[in-house]
Write an enzyme that holds these catalytic residues in place. Structure first.
Site, PDB file in Angstrom:
ATOM      1  N   CYS A 200       0.832  -1.202   0.000  1.00  0.00           N
ATOM      2  CA  CYS A 200       0.000   0.000   0.000  1.00  0.00           C
ATOM      3  C   CYS A 200       0.874   1.264   0.000  1.00  0.00           C
ATOM      4  O   CYS A 200       1.546   1.541  -0.985  1.00  0.00           O
ATOM      5  CB  CYS A 200      -0.982  -0.021   1.166  1.00  0.00           C
ATOM      6  SG  CYS A 200      -2.385   1.105   0.915  1.00  0.00           S
TER       7      CYS A 200
ATOM      8  N   HIS B 122      -3.746  -5.327   1.102  1.00  0.00           N
ATOM      9  CA  HIS B 122      -3.544  -5.745   2.492  1.00  0.00           C
ATOM     10  C   HIS B 122      -4.093  -7.164   2.673  1.00  0.00           C
ATOM     11  O   HIS B 122      -5.047  -7.561   2.004  1.00  0.00           O
ATOM     12  CB  HIS B 122      -4.290  -4.815   3.455  1.00  0.00           C
ATOM     13  CG  HIS B 122      -3.771  -3.418   3.477  1.00  0.00           C
ATOM     14  ND1 HIS B 122      -2.523  -3.095   3.955  1.00  0.00           N
ATOM     15  CD2 HIS B 122      -4.346  -2.246   3.082  1.00  0.00           C
ATOM     16  CE1 HIS B 122      -2.350  -1.791   3.866  1.00  0.00           C
ATOM     17  NE2 HIS B 122      -3.424  -1.245   3.327  1.00  0.00           N
TER      18      HIS B 122
END
Length: 511
Positions: free
Chosen positions: A338, A430
């Site tokens: 991310c 994630h």
């Protein structure tokens, strides 16, 4: 059994989240329909719910303890700190703006109505709602805007148990002082104490507990022992300490260990991503914050951040950016997740999170990132483009890839995702490493790249099963060490009507 209970804490990271999870699991095992609730959370560890919002990671784990899917109902207000003064405000799972302390004060009535409505809905649907406080109820400077501690308890007439972490020292004073600073009306709802992480013979603590009862008029409902095997899903940033290990590494299956250095960014988000690696035998994961710790590691993980541009600048100031560049040049594996993925690119254009405009990235991946609204929030499944192995995870980010010449290594919902160049890997996903078959395959690749021919990946590790075992361990601790009949009375009947204010008890004890 029918009612609600609020678990407050003397401090952040006192054990509120795990006690709530343990209570939820214990009650669920007994056939009680139970739901978790945290009115307001402040955390950058969040997950995407099935209803398309985001909530604190702890509430997702607590929902799992109840056998429920994560929902925005369980955490209607979430604050995600991007700096010391400003936080993103998430209401019912959706970001509605960025606020400081004074801005938040103006929102309090609207947020109070949101919280009250969600709690009332849960109480109507479930037998029991176990609520988690935020920080400490003793933060009396914030009492006027409190949504999650005594403000919630007063509004819903809920009994409150205060948890104290004995590992921090001074736990009896913390418990006493927490009650002492509260208004008399708030004190009326503090119904007892729980001590967490105790080591040794509990009888040595007994005189202190008896004296605490004399001074406050409130019992200690249990002393939970320190559990060395309890570690997964640590939500609070205080649990993510530089130079600390993640989990309790098991001995390797083969002849060599695989070492992982996870960079402890100042505004780290979703730090729990690395826990899946720590579940593997022979994988040693540590949080690091200075450059020398990067050179000997077999893998470096650059995790997510709620302040990508600011944390990128921190990497440069500390020398970590130069160390990452040296690793990439030497062909040593790096994984960016991310915000960490975004930092690995060439340019970041940010007029949303930091308003910094165009910023140069580390240049280890050939991609450009542009921040834009709305925030991407989705749970997604896909496959690895390397071997076609299925995987799953979730996305929470403003940054979009606008240009990339590197190869993708994942496919999500039919579209390519992520970038790989040499030994540098990046993804917005994630929870990717919780896909067991994918993680095993990828770790084998990392071991080869790191020259660890003696490292063998276990073929039977299930992160979901380990997480479930952790919840059962929490439930066992609660069941074995709390006064359950007294706990059930509190849930059914509420706070005792004759609880004295602390000033009255102290005056009586001094005579």
């Amino acid at each position: 059994m029918k009612g609600a209970l609020l678990i407050a804490g003397t401090t952040s990271d006192a054990g509120k989240s795990v006690v709530v999870a343990g209570l939820c699991r214990m009650l669920t095992r007994r056939g009680v329909r139970v739901a978790p609730f945290k009115a307001q959370n402040m955390s950058n560890n969040s997950v995407v719910t099935l209803d398309g919002g985001e909530i604190g990671r702890a509430q997702a784990l607590q929902a799992q303890a109840c056998g429920l899917a994560p929902s925005v109902r369980f955490n209607p207000v979430l604050l995600k700190p991007g700096s010391d003064r400003r936080s993103q405000l998430v209401v019912r799972g959706r970001a509605v703006g960025t606020v400081g302390a004074r801005d938040y004060f103006r929102h309090r009535q609207q947020l109070r109505e949101v919280v009250a409505a969600e709690l009332a809905s849960l109480r109507a649907e479930f037998d029991v709602v176990i609520c988690e406080g935020a920080g400490s109820p003793a933060e009396i400077n914030l009492r006027a805007t409190d949504l999650a501690n005594m403000g919630l308890a007063r509004a819903a007439r809920m009994p409150v148990l205060v948890v104290g972490d004995i590992d921090r020292g001074g736990v009896l004073a913390h418990l006493f002082g927490t009650v002492a600073v509260l208004d008399p009306e708030d004190q009326q709802l503090i119904s007892g104490f729980v001590i967490n992480k105790f080591r040794g013979d509990v009888e040595l603590l007994r005189p202190g507990l008896d004296r605490l009862t004399e001074l406050t008029g409130r019992p200690t409902l249990g002393v939970i022992p320190f559990a060395e095997d309890l570690w997964i899903d640590a939500e609070d940033s205080l649990s993510t300490v530089a130079d600390a290990p993640v989990g309790r590494p098991l001995p390797p299956v083969g002849t060599e260990w695989l070492t992982v250095a996870a960079i402890r960014l100042p505004r780290i988000s979703n730090s729990t991503d690395v826990e899946a690696l720590a579940c593997e035998p022979g994988v040693s994961v540590r949080w690091v914050s200075e450059p020398s710790r990067l050179f000997d590691a077999d893998l470096v993980v650059l995790p997510g951040s709620k302040a990508t541009v600011d944390d990128l600048a921190w990497l440069r100031r500390t020398g970590l950016a130069a160390a990452l560049t040296a690793r990439a040049a030497a062909g040593k594996p790096i994984l960016g997740i991310c915000g960490g993925y975004q930092m690995l690119g060439r340019r970041i254009s940010d007029t949303v999170e930091s308003d910094a405009g165009v910023v140069e990235g580390l240049g280890l991946l050939d991609l450009d990132i542009e921040f834009a609204d709305p925030k991407v929030l989705r749970r997604v499944s896909g496959r690895s483009l390397l071997e076609g192995i299925p995987l799953h995870g979730y996305e929470i980010h403003h940054g979009r890839v606008r240009r990339s010449t590197d190869n993708a290594w994942l496919e999500l919902a039919g579209a390519p995702e992520g970038s790989v160049s040499g030994a540098v890997w990046g993804t917005h996903l994630h929870g990717l490493l919780e896909s067991d078959e994918f993680r095993r395959m990828w770790l084998r690749r990392i071991a080869v790249a790191a020259g660890r021919s003696g490292f063998v990946v276990a073929d039977d590790v299930s992160v979901a099963a380990i997480r479930s075992d952790q919840l059962d361990l929490l439930a066992d601790l609660v069941e074995d060490h709390l006064d359950l009949p007294q706990l059930e009375r509190l849930i059914d009947e509420g706070a005792p009507v004759d609880l004295p204010t602390l000033t009255a008890v102290a005056a009586s004890a001094s005579r």
